[in-house]
Motif scaffolding. Structure first.
Motif, short mmCIF file in Angstrom:
data_model
loop_
_atom_site.label_atom_id
_atom_site.label_comp_id
_atom_site.label_asym_id
_atom_site.label_seq_id
_atom_site.Cartn_x
_atom_site.Cartn_y
_atom_site.Cartn_z
N ARG A 46 0.81 -1.22 0.00
CA ARG A 46 0.00 0.00 0.00
C ARG A 46 0.84 1.27 0.00
O ARG A 46 0.40 2.31 -0.46
CB ARG A 46 -0.89 0.04 1.26
N ARG A 73 -6.35 -5.98 -0.28
CA ARG A 73 -7.77 -6.26 -0.03
C ARG A 73 -8.63 -6.00 -1.26
O ARG A 73 -9.78 -6.40 -1.32
CB ARG A 73 -8.28 -5.42 1.14
N ALA A 100 0.79 -8.46 5.29
CA ALA A 100 0.08 -8.77 6.52
C ALA A 100 -0.14 -7.50 7.33
O ALA A 100 0.62 -6.54 7.23
CB ALA A 100 0.87 -9.78 7.35
N ASN A 102 -0.86 -6.24 11.43
CA ASN A 102 -0.74 -6.76 12.79
C ASN A 102 -0.75 -5.62 13.80
O ASN A 102 -0.17 -4.57 13.55
CB ASN A 102 0.56 -7.56 12.95
N PHE A 103 -1.47 -5.79 14.86
CA PHE A 103 -1.35 -4.94 16.04
C PHE A 103 -1.78 -5.79 17.22
O PHE A 103 -2.60 -6.69 17.06
CB PHE A 103 -2.21 -3.67 15.92
N PRO A 104 -1.19 -5.57 18.39
CA PRO A 104 -1.58 -6.38 19.55
C PRO A 104 -2.86 -5.84 20.17
O PRO A 104 -2.97 -4.64 20.43
CB PRO A 104 -0.39 -6.22 20.50
N ALA A 105 -3.83 -6.70 20.38
CA ALA A 105 -5.08 -6.27 21.04
C ALA A 105 -5.76 -7.49 21.66
O ALA A 105 -5.94 -8.51 20.98
CB ALA A 105 -6.00 -5.60 20.04
N ASP A 109 -10.60 -5.74 23.56
CA ASP A 109 -10.33 -4.41 22.98
C ASP A 109 -10.36 -4.42 21.46
O ASP A 109 -10.05 -3.39 20.83
CB ASP A 109 -8.94 -3.93 23.42
N SER A 111 -12.18 -4.52 18.00
CA SER A 111 -13.50 -4.34 17.38
C SER A 111 -13.68 -5.34 16.24
O SER A 111 -12.70 -5.91 15.73
CB SER A 111 -13.64 -2.91 16.83
N ASN A 113 -14.40 -4.59 13.33
CA ASN A 113 -13.72 -4.03 12.15
C ASN A 113 -12.20 -4.25 12.23
O ASN A 113 -11.55 -4.45 11.20
CB ASN A 113 -14.04 -2.54 12.03
N GLY A 114 -11.64 -4.19 13.44
CA GLY A 114 -10.21 -4.47 13.60
C GLY A 114 -9.89 -5.91 13.21
O GLY A 114 -8.89 -6.19 12.55
N ALA A 117 -10.12 -6.14 9.45
CA ALA A 117 -9.02 -5.50 8.72
C ALA A 117 -7.86 -6.48 8.53
O ALA A 117 -7.30 -6.59 7.43
CB ALA A 117 -8.54 -4.26 9.48
N VAL A 118 -7.51 -7.21 9.58
CA VAL A 118 -6.37 -8.12 9.48
C VAL A 118 -6.72 -9.37 8.67
O VAL A 118 -5.93 -9.82 7.83
CB VAL A 118 -5.85 -8.47 10.90
N ILE A 121 -6.63 -8.33 5.01
CA ILE A 121 -5.29 -8.14 4.43
C ILE A 121 -4.61 -9.50 4.25
O ILE A 121 -4.11 -9.82 3.17
CB ILE A 121 -4.42 -7.24 5.34
N GLY A 201 6.59 -6.69 12.70
CA GLY A 201 5.69 -7.59 13.44
C GLY A 201 6.16 -7.78 14.87
O GLY A 201 5.38 -7.65 15.82
N ARG A 204 5.83 -4.55 16.89
CA ARG A 204 4.45 -4.24 17.29
C ARG A 204 4.01 -5.10 18.46
O ARG A 204 3.35 -4.64 19.39
CB ARG A 204 3.50 -4.45 16.11
#
Ligand code: COA
Length: 262
Positions: A46, A73, A100, A102-105, A109, A111, A113-114, A117-118, A121, A201, A204
């Motif tokens: 992107r 996507r 890819a 990635n975020f830690p959640a 926490d 959503s 949509n989160g 999103a992953v 992708i 990765g 994060r």
């Protein structure tokens, strides 16, 4: 660790064209390793700034390279990149689905949509590029497609529900691709890395300090992007000519013993 000499001949991929999704980290290293073994390489992602920097690295290494900007996507955007690669280099023989998010959640926490999103992708992006090549005359006996997942999915991992779900989906997708496309001569495999030093990765997941625990890893260290890229190289080479639908876990054995939370 220092970059090691390759175990493979430098002309291993002469005449081949490789397309790698994801413009930095392992994506860039995969391009470099494929290119150093004779392939012309294209990368896409992107962020054009990442791609421009990557292109410079590859060209400084004497590798014939190009890039295309797309969000994995979006099927049409991926298709446009494939068209531009075909126009400049010819049909991609090698596809590395590496892009890819990635975020830690924690799930509490995360959503919907989160999560989406992953999964979009990683999993749908893998589907999009593979389908475009399959339906674009690129599914020949020379086709070698490798998909990057993550070894963490085999044990589960706190704060990675979205990621491990996407990666498990890729494993399932690839087994079916191997069955459907094997008769055309296409080989489709998965490389499931563990933590790789210096990658976005790992940064994060660890909050930026690269201190990924290795005390329970049998090899007691993080891997490197070069080691994982060499595994990709093995799978796309004729040394792996009877391998398809396989998952190569490339994590120092960490999935057997490693921690699943931080
Ligand atoms: N914690 C919780 N939720 C988060 C989050 C975080 N750190 N970062 C993003 N999200 C959520 C957003 O809140 C949003 O959900 P919402 O609409 O319910 O609020 C959803 O994810 C999408 O966010 P958005 O900013 O629109 O993401 P994007 O679609 O532009 O990008 C990401 C996708 C989020 C995965 C992006 O962070 C990314 O691609 N990261 C870099 C790639 C990377 O890490 N590569 C290494 C892979 S190992």
């Amino acid at each position: 660790m220092k970059t090691r000499r390759s175990a493979f001949r430098s002309d291993l991929l002469d005449g081949k064209v490789g397309l790698v999704t994801g413009g930095h980290g392992l994506g860039l290293e995969a391009c470099r390793v494929l290119g150093r073994h004779g392939a012309r390489v294209a990368l896409c992602s992107r962020k054009e700034a990442n791609l421009q920097a990557a292109l410079q690295v590859l060209r400084d290494d004497g590798i014939d390279a190009m890039y295309g900007v797309c969000d994995e996507r979006e099927f049409e955007a991926v298709a446009d990149v494939v068209d531009s690669v075909i126009a400049r280099f010819g049909r991609p023989d090698i596809l590395v689905n590496n892009a890819a998010g990635n975020f830690p959640a924690f799930i509490s926490d995360l959503s919907s949509n989160g999560f989406k999103a992953v999964v979009d992708i990683d999993l749908r992006g893998t589907f999009n590029a593979s389908k475009r090549l399959m339906s674009g005359g690129c599914a020949t006996t020379a086709a070698r497609w490798v998909n990057i997942t993550a070894a963490t999915q085999y044990r589960g991992m706190a704060m990675q529900a979205h990621v491990v779900s996407a990666k498990a989906g890729i494993d399932a997708l690839i087994r079916t691709c191997a069955i459907e496309w094997g008769p055309a001569g296409v080989r489709v495999d998965v490389v499931a890395p563990g933590g790789m030093a210096g990658t976005e990765g790992v940064q994060r997941i660890t909050g930026g300090d690269d201190k990924f625990p290795t005390d329970s890893n049998p090899l007691r260290r993080l891997g490197s992007t070069t080691e994982v890229a060499q595994t990709v190289l093995f799978l796309v080479s004729d040394a792996a000519s009877y391998i398809t639908g396989a998952v190569v876990v490339d994590d120092g054995g960490s999935w057997l013993t490693g921690r699943a939370e931080f």
